[in-house]
Design a protein around this motif. Sequence first.
Motif, PDB file in Angstrom:
ATOM      1  N   ILE A 243       8.671   3.889 -31.640  1.00 56.44           N
ATOM      2  CA  ILE A 243       8.025   5.163 -31.319  1.00 56.44           C
ATOM      3  C   ILE A 243       8.917   6.088 -30.505  1.00 56.44           C
ATOM      4  CG2 ILE A 243       5.693   4.255 -31.525  1.00 56.44           C
ATOM      5  CD1 ILE A 243       5.585   4.271 -28.419  1.00 56.44           C
ATOM      6  N   ALA A 244      10.107   5.642 -30.189  1.00 56.29           N
ATOM      7  CA  ALA A 244      11.054   6.533 -29.509  1.00 56.29           C
ATOM      8  C   ALA A 244      11.478   7.679 -30.427  1.00 56.29           C
ATOM      9  CB  ALA A 244      12.279   5.746 -29.043  1.00 56.29           C
ATOM     10  N   GLU A 245      11.322   7.500 -31.721  1.00 55.60           N
ATOM     11  CA  GLU A 245      11.712   8.513 -32.709  1.00 55.60           C
ATOM     12  C   GLU A 245      10.559   9.506 -32.898  1.00 55.60           C
ATOM     13  OE1 GLU A 245      11.666  10.157 -35.643  1.00 55.60           O
ATOM     14  OE2 GLU A 245      13.798  10.559 -35.536  1.00 55.60           O
ATOM     15  N   PRO A 246      10.782  10.789 -32.642  1.00 59.57           N
ATOM     16  CA  PRO A 246       9.693  11.777 -32.713  1.00 59.57           C
ATOM     17  C   PRO A 246       8.980  11.854 -34.061  1.00 59.57           C
ATOM     18  CG  PRO A 246      11.646  12.742 -31.698  1.00 59.57           C
ATOM     19  CD  PRO A 246      12.035  11.386 -32.201  1.00 59.57           C
ATOM     20  N   ARG A 247       9.691  11.688 -35.162  1.00 55.02           N
ATOM     21  CA  ARG A 247       9.034  11.757 -36.470  1.00 55.02           C
ATOM     22  C   ARG A 247       8.089  10.582 -36.679  1.00 55.02           C
ATOM     23  NH1 ARG A 247      14.665  13.132 -39.130  1.00 55.02           N
ATOM     24  NH2 ARG A 247      15.087  11.717 -37.425  1.00 55.02           N
ATOM     25  N   ARG A 248       8.429   9.438 -36.119  1.00 56.03           N
ATOM     26  CA  ARG A 248       7.518   8.293 -36.225  1.00 56.03           C
ATOM     27  C   ARG A 248       6.251   8.536 -35.423  1.00 56.03           C
ATOM     28  NH1 ARG A 248      12.343   4.735 -35.258  1.00 56.03           N
ATOM     29  NH2 ARG A 248      13.343   4.772 -37.282  1.00 56.03           N
ATOM     30  N   ARG A 249       6.400   9.151 -34.259  1.00 53.43           N
ATOM     31  CA  ARG A 249       5.212   9.487 -33.478  1.00 53.43           C
ATOM     32  C   ARG A 249       4.338  10.490 -34.228  1.00 53.43           C
ATOM     33  NH1 ARG A 249       9.096   9.703 -29.342  1.00 53.43           N
ATOM     34  NH2 ARG A 249       8.883  11.968 -29.170  1.00 53.43           N
TER      35      ARG A 249
ATOM     36  N   ILE B 267       1.603  12.513 -46.413  1.00 50.02           N
ATOM     37  CA  ILE B 267       2.404  12.641 -45.192  1.00 50.02           C
ATOM     38  C   ILE B 267       3.535  13.638 -45.411  1.00 50.02           C
ATOM     39  CG2 ILE B 267       3.901  11.405 -43.566  1.00 50.02           C
ATOM     40  CD1 ILE B 267       2.184   8.867 -44.268  1.00 50.02           C
ATOM     41  N   VAL B 268       4.210  13.526 -46.554  1.00 46.83           N
ATOM     42  CA  VAL B 268       5.313  14.426 -46.895  1.00 46.83           C
ATOM     43  C   VAL B 268       4.826  15.871 -46.918  1.00 46.83           C
ATOM     44  CG1 VAL B 268       6.868  15.113 -48.775  1.00 46.83           C
ATOM     45  CG2 VAL B 268       6.695  12.701 -48.114  1.00 46.83           C
ATOM     46  N   LEU B 269       3.719  16.130 -47.608  1.00 49.60           N
ATOM     47  CA  LEU B 269       3.204  17.498 -47.747  1.00 49.60           C
ATOM     48  C   LEU B 269       2.759  18.092 -46.409  1.00 49.60           C
ATOM     49  CD1 LEU B 269       1.167  17.266 -51.057  1.00 49.60           C
ATOM     50  CD2 LEU B 269       3.255  18.573 -50.654  1.00 49.60           C
TER      51      LEU B 269
ATOM     52  N   PHE C  60       8.226  16.483 -44.053  1.00 51.16           N
ATOM     53  CA  PHE C  60       9.395  15.615 -43.942  1.00 51.16           C
ATOM     54  C   PHE C  60       9.811  15.246 -45.354  1.00 51.16           C
ATOM     55  CE2 PHE C  60       7.526  13.702 -39.769  1.00 51.16           C
ATOM     56  CZ  PHE C  60       7.893  14.825 -39.063  1.00 51.16           C
ATOM     57  N   GLU C  61      11.086  14.928 -45.537  1.00 51.79           N
ATOM     58  CA  GLU C  61      11.567  14.474 -46.837  1.00 51.79           C
ATOM     59  C   GLU C  61      10.960  13.110 -47.163  1.00 51.79           C
ATOM     60  OE1 GLU C  61      13.550  16.188 -48.935  1.00 51.79           O
ATOM     61  OE2 GLU C  61      13.453  17.877 -47.530  1.00 51.79           O
ATOM     62  N   GLN C  62      10.656  12.889 -48.447  1.00 46.35           N
ATOM     63  CA  GLN C  62      10.014  11.643 -48.867  1.00 46.35           C
ATOM     64  C   GLN C  62      10.818  10.402 -48.493  1.00 46.35           C
ATOM     65  OE1 GLN C  62      10.881   9.425 -51.673  1.00 46.35           O
ATOM     66  NE2 GLN C  62       9.263   8.117 -50.875  1.00 46.35           N
ATOM     67  N   PRO C  63      12.146  10.377 -48.717  1.00 44.03           N
ATOM     68  CA  PRO C  63      12.883   9.166 -48.322  1.00 44.03           C
ATOM     69  C   PRO C  63      12.798   8.890 -46.822  1.00 44.03           C
ATOM     70  CG  PRO C  63      14.196  10.503 -49.818  1.00 44.03           C
ATOM     71  CD  PRO C  63      13.004  11.329 -49.419  1.00 44.03           C
ATOM     72  N   SER C  64      12.770   9.959 -46.027  1.00 36.74           N
ATOM     73  CA  SER C  64      12.662   9.805 -44.583  1.00 36.74           C
ATOM     74  C   SER C  64      11.300   9.219 -44.204  1.00 36.74           C
ATOM     75  CB  SER C  64      12.867  11.165 -43.902  1.00 36.74           C
ATOM     76  OG  SER C  64      12.644  11.070 -42.522  1.00 36.74           O
ATOM     77  N   VAL C  65      10.237   9.726 -44.814  1.00 43.06           N
ATOM     78  CA  VAL C  65       8.895   9.213 -44.539  1.00 43.06           C
ATOM     79  C   VAL C  65       8.818   7.738 -44.906  1.00 43.06           C
ATOM     80  CG1 VAL C  65       6.458   9.338 -45.230  1.00 43.06           C
ATOM     81  CG2 VAL C  65       7.733  11.439 -44.720  1.00 43.06           C
ATOM     82  N   SER C  66       9.337   7.385 -46.055  1.00 39.28           N
ATOM     83  CA  SER C  66       9.312   5.978 -46.483  1.00 39.28           C
ATOM     84  C   SER C  66      10.069   5.090 -45.503  1.00 39.28           C
ATOM     85  CB  SER C  66       9.894   5.837 -47.888  1.00 39.28           C
ATOM     86  OG  SER C  66       9.046   6.476 -48.817  1.00 39.28           O
TER      87      SER C  66
END
Length: 113
Positions: free
Chosen positions: A14-20, A36-38, A42-48
Amino acid sequence: MARAATTSDAFNAIAEPRRRAILSYLALRERTVGEIVLTLRFEQPSVSKHLRVLRDVGLVHVRRAGRRKLYRTNAEAIRRLDEWAGTFQRYWSGQLMRVKERAEGRVKGMRSD
């Protein structure tokens, strides 16, 4: 000292802001990667990638519904994080109350002069 891998525990994850951001979005209800992407843009590969990390440390669960994968938060794991953080919240609340009391005491002292 070597830095721990982001997949080693929930705190590193959870230190990563996008994960939060993903966890906050999933708090409302389970979602697909596409949702989540929409919504978060965020880019789909990043979300995955981020979902995989969150799943590996136990913060999210995934279930299949036909061809779709639905992700949701793991309430028990989130609760443990909240309990740990709550220790510090209580400490800082106490500290802030002491600061407030001192400041109010000084204002009263200035008024009586």
